[in-house]
Design an enzyme around this catalytic site. Structure first.
Site, PDB file in Angstrom:
ATOM      1  N   CYS A  45      62.410   2.469  27.439  1.00 10.40           N
ATOM      2  CA  CYS A  45      62.735   1.164  28.372  1.00 10.40           C
ATOM      3  C   CYS A  45      62.434  -0.061  27.442  1.00 10.40           C
ATOM      4  O   CYS A  45      63.194  -0.873  27.394  1.00 10.40           O
ATOM      5  CB  CYS A  45      62.032   0.985  29.483  1.00 10.40           C
ATOM      6  SG  CYS A  45      62.567   2.713  30.728  1.00 10.40           S
TER       7      CYS A  45
HETATM    8  C1  BEZ Z   1      60.789   6.039  28.834  1.00  8.77           C
HETATM    9  O1  BEZ Z   1      61.313   5.012  29.122  1.00  8.77           O
HETATM   10  O2  BEZ Z   1      60.137   6.195  27.577  1.00  8.77           O
HETATM   11  C2  BEZ Z   1      60.851   7.347  29.550  1.00  8.77           C
HETATM   12  C3  BEZ Z   1      60.642   7.096  30.974  1.00  8.77           C
HETATM   13  C4  BEZ Z   1      60.572   8.116  31.815  1.00  8.77           C
HETATM   14  C5  BEZ Z   1      60.760   9.422  31.224  1.00  8.77           C
HETATM   15  C6  BEZ Z   1      60.764   9.632  29.730  1.00  8.77           C
HETATM   16  C7  BEZ Z   1      60.879   8.334  28.940  1.00  8.77           C
END
Ligand code: BEZ
Length: 212
Positions: A45
């Site tokens: 994100c």
């Molecule tokens: C991420 O945004 O890095 C993420 C969020 C939830 C699960 C896996 C990755």
């Protein structure tokens, strides 16, 4: 009832990193993209938000307002934003909805219980100036989105709204397009596509992009 292409994007009021937002009013007469993030302080994100912020001039050119949603509160977003800015060399220039009560995530069906009961998947809703949903793209949490592809989809939607064409496989702005099968009148084809067209099959007619 589920949200589909052609549905009116549900309206809501929610807090955000830039204050309270009444969604339809905030959109005004612009197009919008609403995209969800599973959680604050997550690595993928962080990269996505930085990339989206750096592409804002491209979204602005297309009259698109960007708005993200993450199921944490505004104070958490405020603590996260410096990380996004420092690690992605970006300036956060659009709001992140603070959806701790899951209002937006629920309204837009962004939590898929088979994937997670609490985190959203990576949803993208492209919404036009009449508040209609024009495209829905969904990725799992583990796969970061491609914002260049989102811009490509927007280019296709905006082009095909104003010309009787559709965009073929892997099309990008400036490439040849196809004439819609419903258009059969030879005089109208000549008038709409003065640069000419090639008939590969009666149903497959290619023409240079008409607005270039
Ligand atoms: C991420 O945004 O890095 C993420 C969020 C939830 C699960 C896996 C990755």
């Amino acid at each position: 009832m589920g949200l589909h292409i052609g549905s009116i994007a549900p309206d809501f009021e929610q807090d955000s990193s830039t204050g309270r937002i009444a969604f339809h009013e905030w959109l005004g007469s612009s197009w919008g993209i609403l995209f969800s993030h599973p959680k604050d302080f997550t690595p993928v994100c962080t990269t996505e938000l930085g990339r989206a912020a750096n592409l804002k001039p491209e979204f602005d050119k297309r009259n698109i307002k960007m708005i993200a949603v993450s199921v944490d509160d505004a104070a958490s977003h405020q603590r996260w934003i410096p990380d996004i800015e420092e690690t992605q060399n970006a300036h956060m220039n659009f709001p992140i909805l603070a959806d701790a009560d899951r209002k937006v995530a629920t309204l837009y069906d962004m939590i898929h219980p088979e994937a997670s009961d609490t985190l959203t998947v990576r949803s993208v809703f492209i919404i036009d100036a009449s508040k209609k949903i024009r495209a829905i793209i969904t990725y799992p949490a583990s796969t970061g989105r491609n914002f260049t592809e989102i811009l490509r989809v927007i280019d296709s939607l905006q082009l095909t709204d104003s010309h009787k064409v559709a965009t073929p496989v892997d099309w990008k702005d400036g490439d040849d397009v196809v004439i819609v099968p419903a258009l059969q009148d030879a005089a109208e084809i000549a008038q709409r596509f003065p640069k000419g067209h090639k008939v590969l099959r009666p149903y497959l007619r290619m023409t240079p992009q008409p607005n270039k």
